[in-house]
Design a protein around this motif. Structure first.
Motif, PDB file in Angstrom:
ATOM      1  N   GLU A  94       0.692  -1.403  -0.149  1.00 45.19           N
ATOM      2  CA  GLU A  94       0.273  -0.084   0.000  1.00 45.19           C
ATOM      3  C   GLU A  94       0.723   1.336   0.122  1.00 45.19           C
ATOM      4  N   VAL A  95       1.728   1.030   1.008  1.00 42.79           N
ATOM      5  CA  VAL A  95       2.587   2.128   1.141  1.00 42.79           C
ATOM      6  C   VAL A  95       3.405   2.686  -0.603  1.00 42.79           C
ATOM      7  N   LYS A  96       4.101   1.161  -1.412  1.00 40.57           N
ATOM      8  CA  LYS A  96       4.582   1.338  -2.021  1.00 40.57           C
ATOM      9  C   LYS A  96       3.052   2.203  -3.373  1.00 40.57           C
ATOM     10  N   ARG A  97       2.422   1.563  -3.210  1.00 40.81           N
ATOM     11  CA  ARG A  97       1.234   2.214  -4.330  1.00 40.81           C
ATOM     12  C   ARG A  97       1.369   3.722  -3.886  1.00 40.81           C
ATOM     13  N   MET A  98       0.928   3.762  -2.903  1.00 36.70           N
ATOM     14  CA  MET A  98       0.578   4.885  -2.487  1.00 36.70           C
ATOM     15  C   MET A  98       1.473   6.367  -3.019  1.00 36.70           C
ATOM     16  N   ARG A  99       3.253   6.189  -2.988  1.00 38.13           N
ATOM     17  CA  ARG A  99       4.440   6.824  -3.525  1.00 38.13           C
ATOM     18  C   ARG A  99       4.135   7.292  -4.168  1.00 38.13           C
ATOM     19  N   VAL A 100       4.079   5.807  -5.815  1.00 38.77           N
ATOM     20  CA  VAL A 100       3.484   6.183  -7.113  1.00 38.77           C
ATOM     21  C   VAL A 100       2.888   7.107  -7.149  1.00 38.77           C
ATOM     22  N   LEU A 101       1.226   6.854  -6.531  1.00 39.73           N
ATOM     23  CA  LEU A 101       0.376   7.924  -6.903  1.00 39.73           C
ATOM     24  C   LEU A 101       0.760   9.069  -6.436  1.00 39.73           C
ATOM     25  N   ASN A 102       0.966   9.071  -5.370  1.00 39.96           N
ATOM     26  CA  ASN A 102       2.234  10.892  -5.367  1.00 39.96           C
ATOM     27  C   ASN A 102       2.458  11.656  -5.988  1.00 39.96           C
ATOM     28  N   ASP A 103       3.142  10.452  -6.863  1.00 41.18           N
ATOM     29  CA  ASP A 103       4.369  11.493  -7.674  1.00 41.18           C
ATOM     30  C   ASP A 103       3.017  12.019  -9.266  1.00 41.18           C
ATOM     31  N   GLN A 104       1.785  11.267  -9.872  1.00 36.33           N
ATOM     32  CA  GLN A 104       1.190  11.293 -10.153  1.00 36.33           C
ATOM     33  C   GLN A 104       0.548  11.807  -9.896  1.00 36.33           C
ATOM     34  N   TYR A 105      -0.346  12.622  -8.928  1.00 38.45           N
ATOM     35  CA  TYR A 105      -1.164  13.719  -8.417  1.00 38.45           C
ATOM     36  C   TYR A 105      -0.638  14.705  -8.466  1.00 38.45           C
ATOM     37  N   THR A 106       1.347  14.642  -7.930  1.00 37.34           N
ATOM     38  CA  THR A 106       1.994  15.773  -7.997  1.00 37.34           C
ATOM     39  C   THR A 106       2.229  17.177  -9.320  1.00 37.34           C
ATOM     40  N   LEU A 159      -6.110   7.826  -3.144  1.00 38.38           N
ATOM     41  CA  LEU A 159      -5.746   9.161  -3.747  1.00 38.38           C
ATOM     42  C   LEU A 159      -6.660  10.315  -2.510  1.00 38.38           C
ATOM     43  N   GLN A 160      -7.355   9.888  -2.138  1.00 37.26           N
ATOM     44  CA  GLN A 160      -8.173  10.621  -1.150  1.00 37.26           C
ATOM     45  C   GLN A 160      -7.014  10.679  -0.034  1.00 37.26           C
ATOM     46  N   TYR A 161      -6.477  10.548   0.646  1.00 34.58           N
ATOM     47  CA  TYR A 161      -5.173  10.247   1.366  1.00 34.58           C
ATOM     48  C   TYR A 161      -4.604  11.378   0.819  1.00 34.58           C
ATOM     49  N   ILE A 162      -3.513  11.095  -0.064  1.00 36.00           N
ATOM     50  CA  ILE A 162      -3.341  12.085  -0.168  1.00 36.00           C
ATOM     51  C   ILE A 162      -3.373  13.317  -0.621  1.00 36.00           C
ATOM     52  N   ASP A 163      -4.657  13.222  -1.320  1.00 36.89           N
ATOM     53  CA  ASP A 163      -5.054  14.630  -1.617  1.00 36.89           C
ATOM     54  C   ASP A 163      -5.011  15.518   0.152  1.00 36.89           C
ATOM     55  N   TRP A 164      -5.653  14.946   0.699  1.00 40.01           N
ATOM     56  CA  TRP A 164      -6.065  15.770   2.334  1.00 40.01           C
ATOM     57  C   TRP A 164      -4.483  15.759   2.736  1.00 40.01           C
TER      58      TRP A 164
END
Length: 367
Positions: free
Chosen positions: A114-126, A167-172
């Protein structure tokens, strides 16, 4: 804590303040290698309201690495300026000001995947502007995943989090970072300090000299800080791959550099390189004893100082620094003392003798 440890810890804070607003509310996790990693809340405390076991993802798939632009640009500032309302900002300020916890709580830890996926999604978000379809709920209700802002607690489902939920987590979290960053007033160098441009030039020169490094295709972050009771000014310069979270999570080999520069004298006081493929190899006690009598490590350190650094002052003493912390990190540290009392410490990776960091301590001038 010795001088190197203090400098390393402050370096993390300085670089972090450039990347985003650091607070106990964010999910920044400071690791022992003095690099910043974006992690799930590690200050995990089980909520009494809902206790579930830690989970393992059924699938180990991580979002595919996709870097289209050579030099991607963050989309966050523009997005926040358009979407954050005064009510949103005040909510976050109230949350920050009234919160007494050391960090947010959760009913379970995020899994490694989950952490790995979140890190990738964080860059995509950014960088790619990917956003969640809905915002993270901030109160209890009929939700699979939510954050109870009044209890400062995340409630995760037993199953793995979906990309939308991550993504909801990252957004917050990004909203918190952006809002709290408005309270940070960046320090400005004094008139006698070297300029940012000069500091960057010196950092690049150091990397080129010591590591034959080329930073032309790396992302750069620069921060100015004042340290200690004397408020000594320093510049911190970090070079790392663009879309670093994606690169790191993908398992690709990469190199990062960070350089610390005395803002008054312009001297480089710490120049370090991190190579992801060089795994930590602790030095066994038996081998550590053998290294005491192995002059090749001292010879290598002298060569680095004289030939790579280009030091012209005479070396009067060279010795190994005996410390268990170095053995645990797989580092052999050699102290090099010069004729005027100045010192270098060359930290080399075991067993390859690869330079990890060169630290410089100028001689103390008598008043």
């Amino acid at each position: 804590m010795n001088k190197k440890d203090v400098t390393s810890a402050l370096k993390v804070i300085a670089i972090s303040s450039v990347l985003l607003a650091v607070s106990t509310l964010t999910v920044l996790h400071i690791v022992t290698s003095t690099e910043v990693d974006w992690q799930a809340p590690d200050q995990y405390v089980e909520s009494k309201d809902q206790i579930v076991p830690e989970v393992t993802l059924a699938s180990s798939n991580v979002p595919v690495l996709k870097v289209e632009a050579k030099n991607p640009v963050s989309t966050i500032k523009e997005y926040m300026e358009k979407t954050l309302t005064d009510e949103d900002i005040q909510l976050i300020y109230n949350y920050a000001d009234n919160n007494t916890n050391a960090g947010p709580l959760s009913n379970r830890k995020m899994s490694d995947q989950e952490v790995k996926r979140m890190r990738v999604l964080n860059d995509q978000y950014t960088y790619e502007g990917i956003r969640p379809e809905k915002e993270l709920p901030l109160k209890a209700g009929d939700y699979n995943f939510y954050f109870d802002i009044n209890k400062d607690t995340y409630y995760y489902p037993i199953r793995p989090l979906t990309d939308e939920e991550l993504l909801q987590y990252i957004d917050w979290i990004e909203k918190i970072n952006y809002t709290l960053s408005k309270r940070i007033v960046p320090l400005k160098p004094d008139t006698k300090d070297i300029t940012e441009a000069s500091a960057v030039k010196k950092a690049k020169e150091s990397i080129s000299k010591l590591y034959d490094g080329d930073v032309s295709e790396l992302e750069m972050f620069v921060s100015y800080m004042k340290l200690g009771p004397e408020q000594k000014g320093v510049w911190f310069v970090l070079f790392q791959p663009y879309m670093f979270n994606q690169v790191d999570a993908s398992g690709e080999t990469y190199i990062k550099y960070d350089v610390t520069i005395d803002s008054l004298s312009g001297a480089v006081i710490d120049s370090s390189r991190f190579i992801s493929k060089n795994k930590l190899t602790p030095i066994p006690t038996r081998v550590s004893e053998q290294i005491k009598h192995d002059q090749s490590w001292i010879t290598r350190a002298k060569t680095i100082v004289k030939q790579k650094q280009g030091e012209e002052r005479s070396i009067v003493k060279a010795s190994r620094i005996q410390d268990d912390k170095y053995d645990k990190r797989g580092i052999v540290a050699i102290s090099i003392e010069l004729e005027d009392g100045s010192k270098y410490v060359a930290e080399m990776k075991y067993p390859q003798k690869i330079l990890r960091s060169l630290i410089y301590e100028p001689a103390v001038k008598l008043k």
